[in-house]
Structure formats: structure tokens, C-alpha cells
Scaffold this motif. Sequence first.
Motif: not given
Length: 319
Positions: A25-38, A43-47, A51-52
Motif C-alpha cells: 500500500q505504501e509503495r502504491l501511495a508514494s508512487g503517485d502521491s496525487e492519485a485519489g482513491m478512485a 489499480t489491480g495491484a491495490w486489490w 486480498v492480503l
Amino acid sequence: MNATLVAVVLSLFSAVAYAAAAVAQERLASGDSEAGMARLLATGAWWWTVVLNAGAALLHVVALKYGPLTVVQPLGALTLVAAVPLGARVAGRRVDGAEWRGTALTLLGLAAVLVAASGPAPDKVLSVPEALAVAGTTAVVIGVLARRGARPGLRHASASGFASGVASALTQTVTVAATDRSGPLLSAQVIGVALLVAVFAAGGLLLSQTAYRGGLGAPLAVVTLSNPVAAAAIGLALLGERLRGGAGGILLALAGAGLASWGVVLLTRVRPAVALAAPDDDHPVAAVLALEARSASSEPALMPRQPGRRSEPGHLTPL
């Protein structure tokens, strides 16, 4: 097998799964700090992190069947302990001495808490009015913490920890009530509390995702500490859970909690050096940038030279 031992083993596996999800989650969030939850939801990786988290939550639910909240919830600190080597591995670096010290203190403190809090499998559950009162109070606290303002990451992390801790307490009620053979499997109490669990679990997940935008260490530590505080408060106040050993057990638990908290704080203070790829010898610019980055990560921060103050050649004034 001893019920407490089963709860500990399941909590260990749950913590590893939660840690893997937090690192992702941290890598996904920091990879694009401007990305919103939508955008993250698309993003498949977020799903996969969902699952984890779901797998970790399932292990956690079973652990709550065998161990009291005062045992299972503090073991959630193992999530941060597991996240240290996982995060280092993903970043391509080594775990440093400060991280090992923080890990050792956290484990030692948890061992002390476990000795004092060990008890029989839970058999008391929250009544519907108690569950509603806990849910309402927690919703108000989350609303205050999630408001707009300074340092939203740590506030959202606190809200996430409280939401997850309350979800665990409610989950234990669902688990114990649903497996009680003296009553119906799907009573109104089980269904109602299960809905509250879903709401708080989802809220905790989304709040943690927004908290990780500023980095993993501090937000994950706040989640790790606030979660057992909320759950243990419910267990001690409403579920009749007690610490073993009387006054000595209370002192041991407090000392263990202090050590574990100190270890968690040490882990949050670590600022790992960024892992750099080997520079290409045929590309001098890449080599210079890599050298400067390594120097910046190993040298102390510098103060700008004060007007009127002489500075000898080659002398730098550290903070």
C-alpha cells in the motif's frame, strides 16, 4: 494445544500478511502521491493488497476465537516488526542496527505483555447496546481525527488504528456468539454486529491507505499502537478480561507496553537510505547523481552559513 498458543501463532501469520499489505500500500501511495482513491481502486495491484488484508483479517478472526483481546491485539505490533525486513527487501537495502534494536525492544515488550495478559479463550460478548455505544463513540472519534488540517497522515493513521481495534473487538463478539451452540448461528446480534465490523474494517483500510501517502514508518507505528489501545480498553472495560498476577502483572504489562512502544518509536525514526541502482559507467550524469545521493544519505543536514560568520575551507556546520 493450548488456546493462547494457537492465538499467538495465528496472530504471527496474520501480522506477516498485514505487513506485506502495508508495504504494498505504501509503495502504491508514494508512487503517485496525487492519485485519489478512485484511481487506486482501478489499480489491480491495490486489490491484491485487499486480498492480503482479507487473509490477514481471517487469521485474526480465528485468533480472536482462541485468545482474549488483551493478548491478540498487542501482537499486532508484529506487523511493524515484519514490515521492517519486508520493506528493506523491496527497497533493495539492508536492515540497519537501529531497526534491529527497535525490533528487539518491540519483541521483548510483547513477550512481557503476553505473560501478563495470557488467559482462557473468550466466552463473553458485547451486548447489542454495548456494541452500538462503542460504534457510536468510535465514529465520533474517527470523524474528529479525519477532519481537514495539519498532519493528516498521523491523524488518519490514528483513526485507522481505532477503527481496526474496534472492528476486532466486535469481530470477537461475532465469532464467539456465532460458535455458541446454545443459540442460533445467525441471530440478530450476530448479523447487526457483523455489519458494524464490515463498516469499521473498510474504514480502517481506506484511512490507512491515505495515511501511507507520507511514508510507511510513522503512520504504521501509529496504527500499530492505537489499535491495541482501543481493543484492550474494550476488553478490560466491557468483556471482563483481566491481567494475571495482580499488581505485579499490571506492572509487568505496563513495562512491556513501554518497551514495545519504545521499540516502535525507534522503528519510526529510522530513515533508510534510498536503494540506488548501480550507475552506468557510460553515463557520467547517472554516476554523479548516484554519488551525490549516497553522500546526502550519509552526511548530516547542513545549516546555511550565517552572515558575518567565517567558515574555514572544507568546514560544514551540522544541525
